[in-house]
Design a protein around this motif. Structure first.
Motif, PDB file in Angstrom:
ATOM      1  N   GLN A 146       0.900  -1.192   0.093  1.00  0.00           N
ATOM      2  CA  GLN A 146      -0.136   0.026  -0.068  1.00  0.00           C
ATOM      3  C   GLN A 146       0.892   1.248  -0.037  1.00  0.00           C
ATOM      4  O   GLN A 146       0.532   2.184  -0.708  1.00  0.00           O
ATOM      5  CB  GLN A 146      -0.996  -0.081   1.184  1.00  0.00           C
ATOM      6  CG  GLN A 146      -2.159  -1.040   0.961  1.00  0.00           C
ATOM      7  CD  GLN A 146      -2.887  -1.102   2.352  1.00  0.00           C
ATOM      8  OE1 GLN A 146      -2.402  -0.607   3.556  1.00  0.00           O
ATOM      9  NE2 GLN A 146      -3.957  -1.714   2.496  1.00  0.00           N
ATOM     10  N   LEU A 147       1.877   1.341   0.749  1.00  0.00           N
ATOM     11  CA  LEU A 147       2.845   2.191   0.727  1.00  0.00           C
ATOM     12  C   LEU A 147       3.633   2.716  -0.627  1.00  0.00           C
ATOM     13  O   LEU A 147       3.448   3.842  -0.851  1.00  0.00           O
ATOM     14  CB  LEU A 147       4.056   2.021   1.663  1.00  0.00           C
ATOM     15  CG  LEU A 147       3.817   2.072   3.199  1.00  0.00           C
ATOM     16  CD1 LEU A 147       4.782   1.811   4.129  1.00  0.00           C
ATOM     17  CD2 LEU A 147       2.990   3.641   3.519  1.00  0.00           C
ATOM     18  N   LEU A 148       3.884   1.309  -1.266  1.00  0.00           N
ATOM     19  CA  LEU A 148       4.315   1.733  -2.546  1.00  0.00           C
ATOM     20  C   LEU A 148       3.434   2.198  -3.536  1.00  0.00           C
ATOM     21  O   LEU A 148       3.714   2.823  -4.517  1.00  0.00           O
ATOM     22  CB  LEU A 148       5.142   0.248  -3.017  1.00  0.00           C
ATOM     23  CG  LEU A 148       6.101  -0.510  -2.195  1.00  0.00           C
ATOM     24  CD1 LEU A 148       6.723  -1.740  -2.706  1.00  0.00           C
ATOM     25  CD2 LEU A 148       7.462   0.654  -2.387  1.00  0.00           C
ATOM     26  N   GLY A 149       2.102   1.544  -3.338  1.00  0.00           N
ATOM     27  CA  GLY A 149       1.065   2.251  -4.305  1.00  0.00           C
ATOM     28  C   GLY A 149       0.889   3.675  -4.096  1.00  0.00           C
ATOM     29  O   GLY A 149       0.668   4.299  -5.181  1.00  0.00           O
ATOM     30  N   ALA A 150       1.056   3.930  -3.090  1.00  0.00           N
ATOM     31  CA  ALA A 150       0.809   5.303  -2.562  1.00  0.00           C
ATOM     32  C   ALA A 150       2.076   6.157  -3.255  1.00  0.00           C
ATOM     33  O   ALA A 150       1.325   7.278  -3.754  1.00  0.00           O
ATOM     34  CB  ALA A 150       0.781   5.553  -1.153  1.00  0.00           C
ATOM     35  N   ILE A 151       3.040   5.652  -3.277  1.00  0.00           N
ATOM     36  CA  ILE A 151       4.273   6.447  -3.862  1.00  0.00           C
ATOM     37  C   ILE A 151       3.923   6.592  -5.324  1.00  0.00           C
ATOM     38  O   ILE A 151       4.171   7.730  -6.025  1.00  0.00           O
ATOM     39  CB  ILE A 151       5.734   5.737  -3.382  1.00  0.00           C
ATOM     40  CG1 ILE A 151       6.038   6.040  -2.095  1.00  0.00           C
ATOM     41  CG2 ILE A 151       6.792   6.312  -4.328  1.00  0.00           C
ATOM     42  CD1 ILE A 151       6.918   5.121  -1.538  1.00  0.00           C
ATOM     43  N   LEU A 152       3.503   5.541  -6.058  1.00  0.00           N
ATOM     44  CA  LEU A 152       3.377   5.400  -7.473  1.00  0.00           C
ATOM     45  C   LEU A 152       2.166   6.408  -7.890  1.00  0.00           C
ATOM     46  O   LEU A 152       2.153   7.174  -8.819  1.00  0.00           O
ATOM     47  CB  LEU A 152       2.955   3.954  -8.026  1.00  0.00           C
ATOM     48  CG  LEU A 152       4.296   3.226  -7.777  1.00  0.00           C
ATOM     49  CD1 LEU A 152       3.729   1.701  -8.388  1.00  0.00           C
ATOM     50  CD2 LEU A 152       5.448   3.577  -8.766  1.00  0.00           C
ATOM     51  N   ALA A 153       1.061   6.364  -6.814  1.00  0.00           N
ATOM     52  CA  ALA A 153      -0.065   7.456  -7.370  1.00  0.00           C
ATOM     53  C   ALA A 153       0.354   8.783  -6.963  1.00  0.00           C
ATOM     54  O   ALA A 153      -0.105   9.631  -7.935  1.00  0.00           O
ATOM     55  CB  ALA A 153      -1.070   6.923  -6.215  1.00  0.00           C
ATOM     56  N   ALA A 154       1.186   8.905  -6.144  1.00  0.00           N
ATOM     57  CA  ALA A 154       1.701  10.596  -5.943  1.00  0.00           C
ATOM     58  C   ALA A 154       2.509  10.975  -7.029  1.00  0.00           C
ATOM     59  O   ALA A 154       2.392  11.967  -7.494  1.00  0.00           O
ATOM     60  CB  ALA A 154       2.394  10.474  -4.450  1.00  0.00           C
ATOM     61  N   ALA A 155       3.373   9.770  -7.666  1.00  0.00           N
ATOM     62  CA  ALA A 155       4.149  10.295  -8.820  1.00  0.00           C
ATOM     63  C   ALA A 155       3.251  10.675 -10.023  1.00  0.00           C
ATOM     64  O   ALA A 155       3.596  11.287 -10.666  1.00  0.00           O
ATOM     65  CB  ALA A 155       5.056   9.139  -9.064  1.00  0.00           C
ATOM     66  N   LEU A 156       2.203   9.762 -10.082  1.00  0.00           N
ATOM     67  CA  LEU A 156       1.189   9.919 -11.470  1.00  0.00           C
ATOM     68  C   LEU A 156       0.652  11.447 -11.234  1.00  0.00           C
ATOM     69  O   LEU A 156       0.314  12.094 -11.839  1.00  0.00           O
ATOM     70  CB  LEU A 156       0.083   8.952 -11.129  1.00  0.00           C
ATOM     71  CG  LEU A 156       0.658   7.683 -11.958  1.00  0.00           C
ATOM     72  CD1 LEU A 156      -0.558   6.721 -11.791  1.00  0.00           C
ATOM     73  CD2 LEU A 156       0.979   8.085 -13.317  1.00  0.00           C
ATOM     74  N   LEU A 157       0.185  11.809  -9.720  1.00  0.00           N
ATOM     75  CA  LEU A 157      -0.415  13.159  -9.699  1.00  0.00           C
ATOM     76  C   LEU A 157       0.642  14.002  -9.811  1.00  0.00           C
ATOM     77  O   LEU A 157       0.169  15.275 -10.335  1.00  0.00           O
ATOM     78  CB  LEU A 157      -0.791  13.082  -8.220  1.00  0.00           C
ATOM     79  CG  LEU A 157      -2.032  12.245  -7.777  1.00  0.00           C
ATOM     80  CD1 LEU A 157      -2.478  12.520  -6.234  1.00  0.00           C
ATOM     81  CD2 LEU A 157      -3.245  13.026  -8.911  1.00  0.00           C
ATOM     82  N   MET A 158       1.872  13.954  -9.329  1.00  0.00           N
ATOM     83  CA  MET A 158       3.124  15.007  -9.801  1.00  0.00           C
ATOM     84  C   MET A 158       3.154  15.112 -11.174  1.00  0.00           C
ATOM     85  O   MET A 158       3.318  16.180 -11.734  1.00  0.00           O
ATOM     86  CB  MET A 158       4.332  14.801  -9.039  1.00  0.00           C
ATOM     87  CG  MET A 158       4.114  14.921  -7.472  1.00  0.00           C
ATOM     88  SD  MET A 158       5.587  14.790  -6.745  1.00  0.00           S
ATOM     89  CE  MET A 158       4.988  15.332  -4.972  1.00  0.00           C
ATOM     90  N   GLY A 159       3.064  13.895 -11.940  1.00  0.00           N
ATOM     91  CA  GLY A 159       3.262  14.001 -13.362  1.00  0.00           C
ATOM     92  C   GLY A 159       2.254  14.663 -14.182  1.00  0.00           C
ATOM     93  O   GLY A 159       2.520  15.264 -15.431  1.00  0.00           O
ATOM     94  N   VAL A 160       0.923  15.129 -13.529  1.00  0.00           N
ATOM     95  CA  VAL A 160       0.049  15.821 -14.162  1.00  0.00           C
ATOM     96  C   VAL A 160       0.474  17.336 -14.307  1.00  0.00           C
ATOM     97  O   VAL A 160       0.147  18.104 -15.091  1.00  0.00           O
ATOM     98  CB  VAL A 160      -1.363  15.611 -13.388  1.00  0.00           C
ATOM     99  CG1 VAL A 160      -2.603  16.613 -13.893  1.00  0.00           C
ATOM    100  CG2 VAL A 160      -1.696  14.282 -13.432  1.00  0.00           C
ATOM    101  N   ILE A 161       1.275  17.777 -13.254  1.00  0.00           N
ATOM    102  CA  ILE A 161       1.582  19.327 -13.127  1.00  0.00           C
ATOM    103  C   ILE A 161       2.528  19.591 -14.641  1.00  0.00           C
ATOM    104  O   ILE A 161       2.070  20.557 -15.337  1.00  0.00           O
ATOM    105  CB  ILE A 161       2.312  19.449 -12.040  1.00  0.00           C
ATOM    106  CG1 ILE A 161       1.440  19.386 -10.764  1.00  0.00           C
ATOM    107  CG2 ILE A 161       2.807  20.867 -12.038  1.00  0.00           C
ATOM    108  CD1 ILE A 161       2.134  19.408  -9.444  1.00  0.00           C
TER     109      ILE A 161
END
Length: 420
Positions: free
Chosen positions: A387-402
């Motif tokens: 779950q922590l690793l999934g949260a990191i990848l999800a955060a990376a996707l959100l940051m990639g949106v910028i």
């Protein structure tokens, strides 16, 4: 799929920056998972500092205070227990075994524990692991001592060596029992518990040290008794600091605890080790959470570094984006390309972070086990870690949106003519 290949090709053209970003994310992921595993294992190890003992009994005070001085050798008892009280409960029909504990002296900052042979037979730690001797044998004579592993290593003591104990618990003591030296007869195997930092002598040996003392001080005007003279005396202890009890049945634990707490012979307190350990751990929960939060901020720093690298490269890549538009790429293709780049960097960082974690565990596992009693498993990530690793990848996707939104807007207006 072609967008992913294009993203990987673009990252390969900027491989040096990409590798630095991946390495930064990997280090932060490795730190986060390492902290989480050490935190989990430390809690398990802390909870199993003592196992197999059903009750710890001492003078009436607080449960945490009793646990600290009886198990962790921290602090001092508010009062002692009379020896006849120990004998009363040791002979109780519900008690299978009893271990007396007597504290008060030290040696170069390490606590001295007076106890009986039952300590080496019944005391357990970890997952019901019994004490083992790395060298020598348990004490059998009045002036014999068994050292914990850390004491022996730190002070470079060997079996057969003579040492002098001191009164009190300070590192430097002005009152030493130099007329009654003890001989090292055994060294315990390392446990990663306070046992490693303890010197173990017999109860009679503890009494012999203070047989010519009064009110905690050497008797004034009286001649000191030698070690041989002390042997001829009755060294039955009059009081001890605490005792550990093992019961015939776990069902009787609460009823015997209540009986001890209501004992009319003297004010006593009986605690369940597991409950007291959880209470003590809850007091340390703030530091535990703070360490976890720091690790999360390290991961966030790595992701912000990734975002900075992508944003910095955007101005240099505006002509590249315009050329892609000229060959048919739509604005959402450009945005998706940057999101995929961010996800690819994060995924590579997570993979490398896991590899670094397992390499670190494999390299330090034996050392952590012997030095601190921590057994970090070489196991696949558990559900919480996934779950922590999934949260990191999800955060990376959100940051990639910028950067994707910024590139999307630029690609609509730039065309093939770029104003730099």
């Amino acid at each position: 799929m072609y967008l992913l290949r294009l993203a990987l090709t673009s990252l390969n053209n900027r491989r040096f920056t990409a590798l630095l970003t991946v390495f930064a994310i990997a280090l932060s992921v490795c730190l986060l998972l390492a902290v989480e595993r050490i935190r989990t294992e430390t809690r398990a190890s802390f909870a199993s500092t003592i196992s197999g003992s059903d009750l710890i009994v001492g003078a009436r005070s607080g449960s945490v205070n009793l646990l600290l001085y009886s198990v962790f050798r921290i602090g001092n008892a508010t009062n002692n227990i009379r020896w006849d009280s120990f004998e009363h409960f040791a002979a109780h029909p519900r008690v299978k075994w009893a271990i007396p504990l007597s504290l008060g002296d030290s040696h170069r900052g390490y606590r001295v524990l007076g106890t009986s042979a039952a300590y080496f037979e019944r005391y357990q730690y970890g997952r019901n692991q019994a004490l083992q001797l790395a060298q020598g044998k348990p004490f059998n004579d009045l002036f014999e001592v068994v050292l914990g592993a850390e004491v022996a290593d730190a002070l470079h003591y060997k079996v057969g060596q003579q040492i002098v104990l001191a009164h009190g618990v300070s590192t430097v003591s002005l009152v030493k029992h130099d007329d009654k030296p003890f001989t090292v007869v055994g060294i315990l195997a390392r446990t990663g518990t306070p046992v490693d930092r303890t010197l173990h002598i017999s109860l009679a040996g503890m009494e012999a040290l203070h047989v010519d003392w009064q009110n905690g001080m050497p008797a004034r005007g009286a001649a000191k008794l030698s070690a041989e003279q002390a042997r001829a005396l009755d060294l039955q202890p009059r009081a001890i600091t605490a005792m550990l009890l093992g019961l015939n049945s776990k069902i009787a634990t609460f009823s015997l605890q209540r009986e001890i707490n209501e004992f009319r012979g003297e004010p006593l307190l009986a605690i369940l080790p597991g409950v007291a350990l959880q209470e003590l751990w809850s007091l340390m929960g703030t530091a535990e959470k703070a360490l976890f939060v720091v690790s999360l901020f390290v991961v966030l720093t790595g992701l912000i570094g990734m975002l900075t690298a992508i944003l910095t490269s955007l101005n240099e890549r505006r002509r590249e984006m315009a050329i892609l538009r000229s060959v048919g790429a739509r604005p959402w293709h450009i945005g998706s390309l940057l999101v995929l780049e961010a996800f690819s960097l994060a995924a590579a960082g997570v993979g490398l972070g896991l590899a670094l974690l397992y390499i670190g565990i494999a390299a330090s596992r034996g050392w952590l086990r012997t030095q601190y009693g921590l057994d970090l498993p070489l196991a696949a990530p558990n559900l919480y870690e996934w779950q922590l690793l999934g949260a990191i990848l999800a955060a990376a996707l959100l940051m990639g949106v910028i950067p994707a939104l910024r590139a999307y807007r630029q690609s609509l207006s730039d065309g093939l003519s770029i104003r730099l």
